[in-house]
Write a protein that holds these residues in place. Sequence first.
Motif, mmCIF file in Angstrom:
data_model
loop_
_atom_site.group_PDB
_atom_site.id
_atom_site.type_symbol
_atom_site.label_atom_id
_atom_site.label_comp_id
_atom_site.label_asym_id
_atom_site.label_seq_id
_atom_site.Cartn_x
_atom_site.Cartn_y
_atom_site.Cartn_z
ATOM 1 N N GLN A 100 -34.503 -29.192 37.472
ATOM 2 C CA GLN A 100 -35.590 -28.508 36.829
ATOM 3 C C GLN A 100 -36.417 -28.845 34.941
ATOM 4 O O GLN A 100 -37.492 -28.552 34.764
ATOM 5 N N PHE A 101 -35.410 -29.578 34.599
ATOM 6 C CA PHE A 101 -35.435 -29.951 33.335
ATOM 7 C C PHE A 101 -36.842 -30.787 33.288
ATOM 8 O O PHE A 101 -38.264 -31.177 33.312
ATOM 9 N N ALA A 102 -36.794 -31.579 34.645
ATOM 10 C CA ALA A 102 -38.234 -31.965 35.048
ATOM 11 C C ALA A 102 -39.094 -32.188 35.519
ATOM 12 O O ALA A 102 -40.099 -32.604 35.689
ATOM 13 N N ALA A 103 -38.778 -30.827 36.088
ATOM 14 C CA ALA A 103 -40.191 -29.983 36.367
ATOM 15 C C ALA A 103 -41.629 -30.271 36.535
ATOM 16 O O ALA A 103 -42.128 -30.651 37.116
ATOM 17 N N MET A 104 -41.616 -30.289 35.275
ATOM 18 C CA MET A 104 -43.110 -30.292 34.751
ATOM 19 C C MET A 104 -43.109 -32.113 34.877
ATOM 20 O O MET A 104 -44.730 -32.577 35.547
ATOM 21 N N ARG A 105 -42.693 -32.860 34.919
ATOM 22 C CA ARG A 105 -43.126 -34.407 34.513
ATOM 23 C C ARG A 105 -43.313 -34.691 35.953
ATOM 24 O O ARG A 105 -43.776 -36.226 36.341
ATOM 25 N N MET A 106 -42.530 -34.191 36.525
ATOM 26 C CA MET A 106 -42.820 -35.128 38.328
ATOM 27 C C MET A 106 -44.547 -35.151 39.070
ATOM 28 O O MET A 106 -44.665 -35.572 38.810
ATOM 29 N N LYS A 107 -45.060 -34.630 38.070
ATOM 30 C CA LYS A 107 -46.361 -33.989 38.826
ATOM 31 C C LYS A 107 -47.156 -35.088 38.227
ATOM 32 O O LYS A 107 -47.914 -35.985 39.192
ATOM 33 N N GLY A 108 -46.747 -35.819 37.407
ATOM 34 C CA GLY A 108 -48.156 -36.958 36.883
ATOM 35 C C GLY A 108 -47.397 -38.047 37.169
ATOM 36 O O GLY A 108 -48.229 -39.272 36.909
ATOM 37 N N ILE A 159 -39.863 -22.039 38.042
ATOM 38 C CA ILE A 159 -38.254 -22.688 37.131
ATOM 39 C C ILE A 159 -37.140 -21.501 38.111
ATOM 40 O O ILE A 159 -36.189 -22.186 38.137
ATOM 41 N N VAL A 160 -36.976 -20.079 37.691
ATOM 42 C CA VAL A 160 -36.030 -19.837 37.824
ATOM 43 C C VAL A 160 -35.850 -19.521 39.405
ATOM 44 O O VAL A 160 -35.062 -19.632 40.278
ATOM 45 N N GLY A 161 -36.997 -19.783 40.570
ATOM 46 C CA GLY A 161 -37.176 -18.748 41.592
ATOM 47 C C GLY A 161 -36.057 -20.757 42.085
ATOM 48 O O GLY A 161 -35.829 -19.687 43.297
ATOM 49 N N GLY A 162 -36.323 -21.715 41.995
ATOM 50 C CA GLY A 162 -35.654 -22.958 42.353
ATOM 51 C C GLY A 162 -33.952 -22.903 42.017
ATOM 52 O O GLY A 162 -33.543 -23.536 42.601
ATOM 53 N N CYS A 163 -33.857 -22.000 41.914
ATOM 54 C CA CYS A 163 -32.376 -21.961 40.974
ATOM 55 C C CYS A 163 -31.650 -20.911 42.024
ATOM 56 O O CYS A 163 -32.301 -19.775 42.542
#
Length: 747
Positions: free
Chosen positions: A366-374, A542-546
């Motif tokens: 989850q922490f990395a969620a936003m980074r993945m796109k770049g 993020i919460v939806g993925g937990c």
Amino acid sequence: MTIEYKKEHDGADRVVMTVCNSHCGGACPLKIHVKDGLITRIEADDGEEPQYKACAKGRVYRHRAYAPDRLKFPMKRVGERGKGAFERISWDDAMDTVASEIKRIKECYGSPAVLFLGSLGDVTWLHNSALVEELLIRAGGFSGSWGSPSGEGGLFAMMTTYGIPGMGNSREDFFNSRLIILWGWNPAVAGCAGNTRLYLAKAREAGAKIITVDPRYTDSAAIFAHQWIPIRPGTDTAMLIAMAYVLITENLHDQVFLDRYTLGFENFKNYVLGQEDGIPKTPTWAEDITGVPAANIVNFAKEFATNKPTALVDGFAAGRSAHGEQFHRAAITLAAMTGNIGIPGGSAPGGCAAMGDALPPLFLGQFAAMRMKGGENPVDLAAPPRKDAIVANKLGRLGFFMGASQSRVHRTRIADAILKGRSGGYPADYKLLYLMNINYLNQISNTNKIIQGLKMLDFIVVQEQFMTATAKFADILLPTNTFLERNDVTTGGIGPFYGYMNKAIDSVGESRSQFEIATELASRLGITDFTDKTEDEWLREIVGGCQGIPDYDTFKKQGIHKVKLPQPFVFFREQINDPIKNPFLTSSGKIEIYSQEIADLDNPMLPPIPKFIETWESRNDPLARKYPLQLITTHAKMRAHTQFDNIPMLRELDPQSVLINPVDAEVRGIKDRTLVRVFNDRGVIIIPARVSEKIMPGVVDVPQGAWYSPDEEGLDRGGCANILTKDDRSPGGAFCFNTALVQVVKA
Ligand SMILES: Nc1nc2c(c(=O)[nH]1)N[C@H]1C(S)=C(S)[C@@H](COP(=O)(O)OP(=O)(O)OC[C@H]3O[C@@H](n4cnc5c(=O)[nH]c(N)nc54)[C@H](O)[C@@H]3O)O[C@H]1N2
Ligand SMILES: Nc1nc2c(c(=O)[nH]1)N[C@H]1C(S)=C(S)[C@@H](COP(=O)(O)OP(=O)(O)OC[C@H]3O[C@@H](n4cnc5c(=O)[nH]c(N)nc54)[C@H](O)[C@@H]3O)O[C@H]1N2
Ligand code: SF4
Ligand SMILES: [Mo]
């Protein structure tokens, strides 16, 4: 989110549920009482069991949020770097300057000239330094660093020995232990403790024996332990190896476990018995190195072998030394020799056992969620891979600070890299430094060298909440709000729970959230698609993925979702129960006491089996004639690193001081609370002494995290431990915060 509240208590309008997780390894639900938009008081978790009770720091967070030195407006530096003279500017001006400097530096010197250093601050999923890393990636890339100051030695050990990073068993699993060993671990104070204290107390009541191995008689020793084994810093590996000698020669080791689950025990045995180098690693051999009497080592080894299950919990601290990885590899080997890995009541050492079952896979994902796109960082991709990047290669993008590219310099060497650049063999000439969620000057080794480095740079931007020593070196200061002023989500520090961190008050002054700052900066750098979601939409995603969280709105309202495990979590239970179906993730599928991966690095300082290697700046170093005391720098009760040091009522509870044994104090004419100078060739600090038998002779402790506060002569009177530590790392990447020699004299 507001919950109903009985107004008669303090007249609060509402009570807001949030979670403190101030980089202390814990996470504690807080109930924030708010009246007329201001916090009136803070209560701890009183919900369903198990409760996660906040410590004094969380309970007085009001004082941190409203501290007089909170940064309330963007500012630009007007005086000399480091002196703290700033002038208020508008957000527009601040953002324009930062964006135009990033563009200018990139155009003139290329993206590698932009250096980014971030740490944690709060341990949360949205508002964290990944945001700015993400935007810098999209702006063409940046130079990063590598190395986790917490436990890179432990990570190296776990990656090479198990193939994945370890975790602790559930804390209630301590009830299954007959013996619990706190090896360089002081959970009454630090070390990702959470509910650990409660469970250790209950385990003791239930009959478990508890032993601490530590240069200090800690609060944990005083509260929980039946026995304290004082040991010289940096020598733990010798003791573990001598314990292995006792087990082997007395035939107390679990050969069946070793045959079934491990690789390379014979190589280790040859070394232990002296067949490899002619030196049998007897308890007498270890006594001379460790200071622990041979008879005590023999007894301890026998107790370990005959009290199954035993939880050997090796904290990160003994691994934060010049050969830290050897300590953790040796601890894993001892646990394997006694068949204590993957069983209830046992433990899988490697450092992370101290961390508890904090749902790390979900956390990292989850922490990395936003980074993945770049995608990948272009600067990392352009450089060749690091040959010794065992940890980074296996954790990939999910690891913090672990980059596998040669574009990344180990954090301890960043100041040297700033000073020397490419002509000194470093990958870039750094010009711009972006600091976020990190108190770099205070928290990384060799503060004086860092100061020199910071003076060299063209431009420094710091995102901060306070005027820290690091902030004083900024050209532009961007005021960040606290977790009480924004929404976020987190996992429990060591307990299995999810927490929703509801915004309780409006941002203090003009401070902004990290998401707001990153979004604003991205648009000024021409990144129009940085985010297509609002804060709330990101959190929903993020919460939806937990797994297991009811629904977003209920979760937000409840503030905390405690995960009910069907049975206590036991790390590596599956690998031990069915090793064919569930091999360890090493190339052999076994616990690798001998690691071919390490052997392939062909570094004599990184042997493929765990070995004792004497550290630099040990008591046998010729330097010890000048600086005869070994320094350790522990984590303080009333701070989370540097956080909370500016809160007077916490400071008063535990003032910064150097802990010194009466034997060492007396010969120096030092009495309790005498003002002393603690120094070596790297620098000097002036603080009071605490004279106490709570620390063994020959060792002194300067707790880390006190704010660097130079007087007119430039001498630090705050007691910043890193004035004294060396900017070097272990061969496996461990920070060496507990390897240094110093002298102490009356001031
Ligand atoms: N209150 C508080 N809690 C914290 C933190 C904080 O700053 N404040 N920080 C959090 C973070 S990020 C981390 S990484 C963890 C760190 O947690 P730890 O690394 O476990 O904490 P330390 O206090 O550094 O060390 C634990 C014990 O190891 C002992 N020790 C030091 N050197 C040696 C050695 O060579 N051998 C042996 N046997 N023992 C040694 C110290 O005396 C101390 O009692 O704590 C987390 N928890
Ligand atoms: N000598 C010595 N040095 C050590 C250690 C040691 O044992 N000995 N331990 C090391 C370890 S394990 C670690 S993890 C590092 C930690 O080192 P750091 O992570 O640098 O320590 P913090 O004090 O947590 O610094 C976080 C900074 O971010 C600022 N900040 C900015 N934005 C935010 C925000 O949104 N929220 C919060 N909460 N803060 C924000 C805080 O005000 C604070 O100044 O220190 C390391 N340094
Ligand atoms: S500082 Fe750590 S232990 Fe204290 S309340 Fe916050 S999270 Fe909990
Ligand atoms: Mo840490």
